[in-house]
Structure formats: structure tokens, C-alpha cells
Design an enzyme around this catalytic site. Structure first.
Site, short mmCIF file in Angstrom:
data_model
loop_
_atom_site.label_atom_id
_atom_site.label_comp_id
_atom_site.label_asym_id
_atom_site.label_seq_id
_atom_site.Cartn_x
_atom_site.Cartn_y
_atom_site.Cartn_z
N LYS A 181 -17.64 -1.29 6.10
CA LYS A 181 -18.12 -2.24 5.10
C LYS A 181 -19.64 -2.22 4.99
O LYS A 181 -20.19 -2.35 3.89
CB LYS A 181 -17.63 -3.65 5.46
N GLU A 184 0.82 -1.22 0.00
CA GLU A 184 0.00 0.00 0.00
C GLU A 184 0.85 1.27 0.00
O GLU A 184 0.41 2.30 -0.51
CB GLU A 184 -0.96 0.01 1.19
N MET A 243 24.41 9.03 1.76
CA MET A 243 24.23 10.29 2.45
C MET A 243 24.54 10.15 3.93
O MET A 243 25.12 11.04 4.56
CB MET A 243 22.80 10.81 2.23
N PHE A 292 -11.40 -7.79 13.73
CA PHE A 292 -10.32 -8.22 12.84
C PHE A 292 -10.00 -7.11 11.83
O PHE A 292 -10.89 -6.58 11.19
CB PHE A 292 -10.73 -9.50 12.10
N GLN A 293 -8.74 -6.77 11.75
CA GLN A 293 -8.26 -5.70 10.87
C GLN A 293 -8.93 -4.36 11.15
O GLN A 293 -9.11 -3.55 10.24
CB GLN A 293 -8.40 -6.10 9.40
C1 LIG Z 1 12.62 5.68 5.04
C2 LIG Z 1 13.90 6.35 5.36
N1 LIG Z 1 14.75 5.80 6.26
C3 LIG Z 1 15.93 6.40 6.53
C4 LIG Z 1 16.29 7.57 5.91
C5 LIG Z 1 17.62 8.25 6.22
N2 LIG Z 1 18.47 8.27 5.03
C6 LIG Z 1 18.57 9.35 4.23
S1 LIG Z 1 19.55 9.09 2.90
C7 LIG Z 1 19.90 7.52 3.38
C8 LIG Z 1 20.79 6.65 2.56
C9 LIG Z 1 20.26 6.41 1.21
O1 LIG Z 1 21.05 5.46 0.57
P1 LIG Z 1 20.89 5.21 -0.99
O2 LIG Z 1 19.49 5.05 -1.32
O3 LIG Z 1 21.81 4.11 -1.39
O4 LIG Z 1 21.35 6.60 -1.61
P2 LIG Z 1 22.81 7.27 -1.67
O5 LIG Z 1 22.85 8.29 -0.58
O6 LIG Z 1 23.82 6.20 -1.47
O7 LIG Z 1 22.87 7.90 -3.01
C10 LIG Z 1 19.25 7.22 4.59
C11 LIG Z 1 19.37 5.94 5.30
C12 LIG Z 1 15.36 8.12 4.99
N3 LIG Z 1 15.58 9.28 4.37
N4 LIG Z 1 14.19 7.48 4.72
#
Ligand SMILES: Cc1ncc(C[n+]2csc(CCOP(=O)(O)OP(=O)(O)O)c2C)c(N)n1
Ligand SMILES: [Mg+2]
Lengths: 186, 584
Positions: B164, B52, B482, B114-115
Site C-alpha cells: 500500500k 475473487e 461424473m 492484518f490481511q
Molecule cells: C472444484 C472441484 N471440486 C471437485 C471436482 C471433482 N468433480 C469433477 S466432476 C464433478 C461433478 C460435477 O457435477 P455437475 O457439475 O453437476 O456436472 P455433471 O457431471 O453432473 O454433468 C466433481 C465433483 C472438480 N472437478 N472441481
């Protein structure tokens, strides 16, 4: 130097953190919020305050127009002027909110709260409690041989003062409604 | 048109009457009556997702690329809770969505059935508005109101929870025209005195800058056109937030590039040094402002926004104008023209020569390589090989997202879909599918990081089932890049859990899904590999193995000012002080 003809100094500090607690003084404001009386509307308003970290000192809500499905929420809140402006803007954009009035700045308003005080005691203290209640125009709405329930209406300050006086005289329970407020005049 | 019908049929009828063509959804017990109605008609296409969250991001991609609300249909309980991330994402980025959730029958609500989940309670803070409909007679009107509220003013996601028994029961259906008009009618026209005041400022400004945001795009293509007209006629420079890219064309003569934490040197310095900042539909996000106390200290700030709560929320402005960007720009242009189209030519000439100086810094420069693919190089090549196409780009979240914003160039609005406010990893793949469903003939590319991409990779199944030839361009650095960059700059190079070990073989994964996989690790072969991706008529997973420890620059570290940027060649270890480290 800028050629813009805006008064010197009027913009040099135009960008600052509004929430800096030292930047401005905290004020108390009473807001009247007219809302559709629909399911969840109070949760929406309360959720806004808790979610964005605003204060609620007092909150009352009741339907005021049955046919029009309208309720009035009165909130007493605290914050710097910037935060108060934000609170009003955030309230104003909730879908069921029709109007937001800041009774503190929109002109004179009357504010009243109703409270019930249960005071237990005998002898001198009981007599003194009754005497003070009379001075405060509080009504006795229940009495036993050892207790009274007083009903008092007034400003928050008046009710606070009455509570302070009742405490040493055997105050054992308090119920307060929160503030209801209306602008004066028409 | 008033008709008796079941609640389930009303849902489908209302969607048709609202002009909905596509619904992204996933069935379950509490929405079976609605799915039964969907089965018995052909006007509305249903895209069966794999999760979803994917449905909501697809609807976001659809909405962002068309300007129409995206529609989602999911079941109660887990179906609804899985939608929460997407709802929050859409709320933060002001994307219009109408999300329909099933609910246990009214007589079971509150019994932990349920749900059962308190869907309106859970989603109240992450929707613009939501409703639990307990009476079939109220359903049609609620559906029509939902579309109005999702679109009106500052757009956003709305949700209708439909028990529902309400779907099974019969009630009276009324069309959109009969629905009671909501009192919710945000102001679109700006105050003309304030607009005239802004014109006066425009006439005098020596160092002006337009700071534009997602609001310009939400206002519709007309607003972008007016922005171009105004910027080009005044000769003022334009910078944009991540969300606003494409509103002013990258080829426009006033274009400075994106601003903010990973924005261009010239854009950030123009913001810092301007004497007139004209904020159009942006919200002074912390990624944009850096340290508030030092944010553009000498400027007069005007702010046009349809949402009064955006004004003076973070930065106090001198000239607020509440209204729709398109309407305000139209009036602004009229007044400015009527007053003789004046600007401060001398001041502007000096300002531009200053900006040209800043541009010489060439802030996006990076060290090239003949042996490994630099992520910046990959995007430069992608840009070169696709800019002629009818192209839409989505992204995931991370370094690749910022590089995409820096290196890809957008000439028109609604072509760039990214998760800005919430920064949701896992957004890009489903969003790309939503865009492709809306634009079947276009080239749709998701610029992804390998870690983000894995978060919703199950949606490749959706892409294949519905023949959405989306191109998944994964800049694979085998790192949560990042996060790793911040750990290098802030946490002494202690790379705690930012290394994606045990990655899947993306080419084999593509085969397993039944689409094409391409891998490339050699810069010399990159162009051919990209061409192969573009030539393939179908979805592609492109595993682009890039330099693992590349950093994204320029960077304004959290808690620093716009004129305090880290550049690629700077010695950067320990560049962020303790004060900045507490900020995100
Ligand atoms: C759902 C979620 N969890 C954690 C983060 C924190 N976060 C931001 S960038 C990142 C790393 C992303 O890695 P990747 O997709 O490989 O991109 P890259 O930076 O290597 O280009 C994380 C863990 C986030 N933005 N969203
Ligand atoms: Mg990565």
C-alpha cells in the site's frame, strides 16, 4: 507396413513412460544455472525441484556479477536421461533464468566443494587426524587442546573420503558448501 | 513519456498504455489507492465481481475469447488467496492474465499484519512469474514487463503484489516503450531442417493424423487458418484436444472430432493406428494418451510446441520442433508447396476408408426418450437452435462438459472456453460473464452442471449488475454426474456423496437474483424453452432437468489404451480393473 523410410525398429518403442525407473539408468548431472539475482529466484528453482519431484544432491548459489545482477546456481541432480532433459527444459523456461548448462555433458568441467570438519580427540587419535589432514592437504583453521577444525577443498569424492577417515578419529561436526563447478578451457 | 505520479496512478496509467479496457476486481483495504484512481477516470471499465475466484475466471473467459490478456485487481490476504484457483487454472490452460494484488505496506511485511499473506510465496507455483514491488520507481517497468511475460511464448498468468505504501508514494512513470526489454524472448521460428524433415514425412505418410491442441488457438487466428489450409490441402484427418476445439472447423472435411478419454471412437482409433502423428500445440495430457505404453504404438511422432519443456515430457517424440505454431505452419506450408505438394494418395485413400468404417460405429449414439430429456438430446437441440448465432460457449466441469465437447460444433477458434487442465468446477459461469463483457452483442452460453454451477453462482449478481445477458444452460441431473459415473464403473455402484440433495429451485433463484428463470423437463417442450431463453434480452438461468443416471461415452477408462474404449451399449459394470482404479 509403413512406407516411411525410417529405420526399422527405431520408432516401435517411441512412446514410453520416461519416468519408468526400469527403463533407463539414473545419472548424476551438474547443472550451472545463470539467473537474475532478484528476490525469490532461489525459491523458484527449489520450488521447481520439489514441485515436480526432482532430486537435489547439492545446491550452491551466489552472486557472480554484481553490476549485471547475475547469480550462478550450481545444482547436482539425479535422474534418468529423460528426467534430466526435463529438468533443464523446466529450468530454462523460468523467467529469471538466462542460461542452463549441463556441465556433465557439455565437455570437461572442474568441480570443487569446500568443507569444514571439527575433530575432537587427544593422544594418538589427534596425531593421526593431523597426519591424515596433511595427506589430504586440509588446513587447520582452528585448534584447541582437544580439537581441530580442518578446512578441505576438493571433489565431492575426496571430501567424502576424508569424512570417512575422520569419523573414527572423533569427527563431531561438518559444514559443506555444496559443489561449485566450471567448464574447463575457454 | 516520463512523469512523476503516485504508484496507484501508475497502475491505471500502465493499464491504459497497455490497451486494457476492462478490469475484473474486488476492492479492499490494501488496494484502496488504486480504486481511488479508478474512480477518477473513464477509460478503464471495472467489473465488480462477487468473489475473487470469479474475477480470475472472468478474466480467463475474456482472454480466451479475445486473445488479449485478462486483468484482475484484488486486495491482499483473502483477496489474493481467493484468486489462487483461477491462477492455477490459467497456468494449466496457458491463459494470459495480469493479476494485481494489494499488499500490506512494506514496513509491515513479515509482521503478520492484518490481511497479510505471503502472496508471492503462495502464488509462485501457480503463476508463470510474479513480483513483489517494493519501490514505486520500479512499478511502471514491472507492470509493462508483466504484460510482456503474460503474452510471450507459452502464455500464462502473472501476478504483481503491490504494498500500500508503494501505491501512495510518488515515483517516475515510464511508458511501455521506455521499459527495459526483458531478456525473456521465447523462440518462435522453428528449425527449418526439422520442418523439412516433417514435410518429407508428410509426403510419405500412409496413415497420418493431426493432433491439435490449445497451442494452435493461443498462437492466434492466423495459426488456425494455416492449419485449415494445410489439413485441407493434404487431405489429412484432424483431431483435437478439449482445449483446441474450433481451431479446425467442425464442418471441415478432415474433422474427426475430439480425442481422448471421452473422445470419438474414430479419433482415438486414428491416433492408435496412425503411422504419422503431427502434434500441434498439444501436450500429451493423460486424458489424451490413456495408457502410455500402448499409446499409438506404431507411429512416428512429430511435436510442434513453443514450450521446450512440453517436448518429451510424457511421450518421447521422434521429431521435436520448438516454435510458435503459426510460424512453423507457415514455413511448413511453404516448404511443402515448394517441393510439389506431394502426399501419398493411395495410402491416404485406404486410411480414409478405414476411418469411414470407424465412423459407422456412430459412437455418440444414445438411447432416446420421449419422457425424459437426455442430456445429449438437450445439447443436440441447443446446437441446432444456436449454431447460426454469433455464439460463444463456456462450460463447467463434469459429464455436461464432455457432452458439450462431443455434441456442440465449433467453426472458429476462441469460441469455446472450458477448464481443461485443472478441471475447475465453478469456472463456467464467471467465464461466460468475462466473454460477454468482451463481446456484448454475442450469444454467450454456459453449459453447466447443477453442482458446478452452484460453486460460483454468486456471480449472477455480477451478470445482472453489468447487464451481461449470459445464458446459463444447466443440465440438471441432481447428481455429481461424473463422480457418479466413476462410482458406477469403478466402485460397485456405491454412490458415496455424489447426490446433490436439497438443490435450490433454480427458477426462484433466478427471480431472487433479478433475472429470468426457465425450467424444462419435457423433451417435447425443449425447443420452445430454448427459444424462449434465446429471445430473452438478459441473463437467463435455464434449469434443464435431464436423465439422472446417464453415462458419458465413449470412455477410455484410466489405464487403458485408445483401442480399448467403453461404448454406450456395452455391459460396463466392473469394466475397470484394479490397476486403472488408482489412476484419476
Ligand atoms: C472444484 C472441484 N471440486 C471437485 C471436482 C471433482 N468433480 C469433477 S466432476 C464433478 C461433478 C460435477 O457435477 P455437475 O457439475 O453437476 O456436472 P455433471 O457431471 O453432473 O454433468 C466433481 C465433483 C472438480 N472437478 N472441481
Ligand atoms: Mg450434475
Amino acid at each position: 507396413m509403413s512406407a516411411l523410410n525410417i529405420k526399422q525398429g527405431s520408432t516401435s518403442h517411441s512412446a514410453y513412460e520416461l519416468r519408468d525407473p526400469h527403463a533407463e539408468t539414473v545419472e548424476t548431472h551438474t547443472l550451472a544455472v545463470m539467473v537474475d539475482n532478484e528476490a525469490g529466484v532461489l525459491a523458484r528453482v527449489i520450488g521447481l525441484f520439489s514441485g515436480r519431484g526432482y532430486n537435489i544432491d547439492s545446491l550452491t548459489v551466489a552472486e557472480v556479477d554484481h553490476k549485471g545482477h547475475r547469480s550462478r546456481i550450481t545444482v547436482v541432480t539425479r535422474g534418468t536421461p529423460g528426467v534430466i532433459e526435463q529438468i533443464k527444459a523446466q529450468l530454462g523456461r523460468l523467467v529469471p533464468v538466462h542460461e542452463v548448462h549441463d556441465l556433465t555433458v557439455e565437455g570437461p568441467a572442474v568441480e570443487r566443494e569446500l568443507a569444514l570438519f571439527k575433530v575432537a580427540g587427544t593422544g594418538e587419535k589427534r596425531v593421526e587426524a593431523l597426519r591424515l589432514a596433511d595427506i589430504f592437504r586440509a588446513n587447520v583453521v582452528d585448534s584447541t587442546l582437544e580439537s581441530f577444525v580442518f578446512e578441505i577443498t576438493g571433489t565431492v569424492e575426496k571430501i567424502d573420503a576424508f569424512a570417512d577417515l575422520m569419523r573414527p578419529l572423533g569427527l563431531i561436526d561438518v559444514a559443506r558448501t555444496g559443489v561449485a563447478a566450471l567448464a574447463r578451457g575457454i | 513519456m516520463q512523469q512523476q505520479m503516485t504508484g496507484a496512478r501508475m497502475v491505471v496509467q500502465a493499464l491504459k498504455d497497455q490497451g486494457v479496457e476492462v478490469v475484473f476486481g474486488y476492492p479492499g483495504g490494501a488496494v484502496l489507492p488504486i480504486y481511488d484512481e479508478i474512480f477518477q477516470q473513464n477509460d478503464i471499465r471495472h467489473i465488480l465481481v462477487r468473489h475473487e475466484q470469479g474475477a480470475v475466471h472472468m478474466a480467463e473467459g475474456y482472454a480466451r475469447s479475445t486473445g488479449k490478456p485478462g486483468v484482475v485487481l484484488v486486495t491482499s490476504g483473502p483477496g489474493a488467496t481467493n484468486a489462487v484457483t483461477g491462477l492455477t487454472d490459467a497456468l494449466m490452460d496457458s491463459i494470459p492474465l495480469v493479476v494485481l494484488t494489494g499488499q500490506v505496506p512494506t514496513f509491515m511485511i513479515g509482521t503478520d499484519g492484518f490481511q497479510e499473506a505471503d502472496t508471492v510465496g503462495i502464488t509462485r507455483p501457480c503463476t508463470k512469474h510474479n513480483w513483489l514491488v517494493k519501490d514505486t520507481d520500479r512499478l511502471a517497468e514491472t507492470l509493462h514487463q508483466a504484460f510482456h511475460i503474460a503474452k510471450a511464448g507459452r502464455p500464462g498468468p502473472v501476478l504483481i503484489d503491490i504494498p500500500k505504501d508503494v501505491q501512495f508514494a510518488t515515483g517516475t512513470y515510464a511508458g511501455p516503450k521506455q521499459a527495459r526489454l526483458s531478456h525473456y524472448q521465447p523462440q518462435v521460428k522453428g528449425d527449418i531442417d526439422a520442418i523439412t524433415r516433417l514435410v518429407e514425412l508428410i509426403e510419405q505418410a500412409e496413415r497420418p493424423v493431426f493432433y491439435t491442441g490449445g497451442g494452435v488457438i493461443n498462437s492466434g487466428p492466423g495459426a488456425s487458418q494455416l492449419l485449415c489450409e494445410l489439413a485441407d490441402a493434404t487431405g489429412f484427418p484432424v483431431t483435437s484436444t478439449l482445449m483446441g476445439l474450433g481451431a479446425y472447423p467442425a464442418s471441415g472435411k478432415g474433422w474427426l472430432g475430439m480425442l481422448g478419454m471421452h473422445g470419438l471412437y474414430e479419433a482415438n482409433l486414428a491416433m492408435h493406428g496412425c503411422d504419422l502423428m503431427i502434434n500441434l500445440g498439444a501436450r500429451f495430457d493423460d486424458r489424451i494418451t490413456g495408457r502410455i505404453a500402448d499409446f499409438s504404438p506404431r507411429s512416428i511422432k512429430a511435436h510442434v510446441d513453443i514450450d521446450p519443456s512440453s517436448i518429451n515430457k510424457v511421450v518421447r517424440v521422434d521429431l521435436p520442433i520448438v516454435g510458435d505454431i503459426g510460424h512453423v505452419l507457415e514455413d511448413l506450408l511453404k516448404v511443402w508447396k515448394a517441393r510439389g505438394r506431394k502426399v501419398n494418395r493411395e495410402g491416404l485413400a485406404k486410411w480414409w476408408s478405414q476411418i469411414e468404417q470407424w465412423k459407422l460405429k456412430n459412437c455418440l449414439a444414445y438411447k432416446g426418450s420421449t419422457t425424459t430429456i437426455k442430456p445429449q438430446y438437450a445439447l443436440e437441440r441447443l446446437e441446432a437452435l444456436t449454431s447460426g448465432h454469433d455464439r460463444y460457449v463456456t462450460t463447467e466441469v463434469g459429464q455436461h462438459q464432455m457432452w458439450a465437447a462431443q455434441f456442440l460444433r465449433f467453426e472458429a477458434p476462441n469460441r469455446w472456453m472450458t477448464s481443461g487442465g485443472l478441471g475447475t468446477m465453478g469456472y463456467g459461469l464467471p467465464a461466460s460473464i468475462g466473454v460477454q463483457i468482451a463481446h456484448p452483442e454475442a450469444l454467450v452460453i454456459n453449459v453447466a452442471g447443477e453442482a458446478s454451477w452452484l460453486m460460483n453462482m454468486q456471480e449472477m449478481g455480477t451478470a445482472i449488475q453489468f447487464r451481461a445477458p449470459v445464458k446459463q444452460f444447466i443440465l440438471n441431473n441432481e447428481r455429481l454426474g461424473m463422480v457418479r459415473q466413476w462410482q458406477q464403473l469403478l466402485h460397485g455402484g456405491r454412490y458415496s456423496q455424489s447426490w446433490s440433495e436439497s438443490l435450490p429451485d433454480f427458477v426462484k433463484l433466478a427471480e431472487a437474483f433479478g433475472c429470468k428463470g426457465i425450467r424444462c423437463s419435457d423433451p417435447a417442450l425443449l425447443d420452445d424453452a430454448i427459444a424462449e431463453m434465446l429471445d430473452h434480452d438478459g441473463p437467463v438461468i435455464f434449469d434443464c432437468l435431464v436423465e439422472k443416471h446417464e453415462n458419458c461415452y465413449p470412455m477410455i477408462p484410466s489405464g487403458k489404451a485408445h483401442n480399448d474404449m467403453l461404448m454406450g451399449d456395452a455391459g460396463v459394470e466392473g469394466a475397470i480393473q484394479a490397476g486403472g482404479a488408482v489412476l484419476v
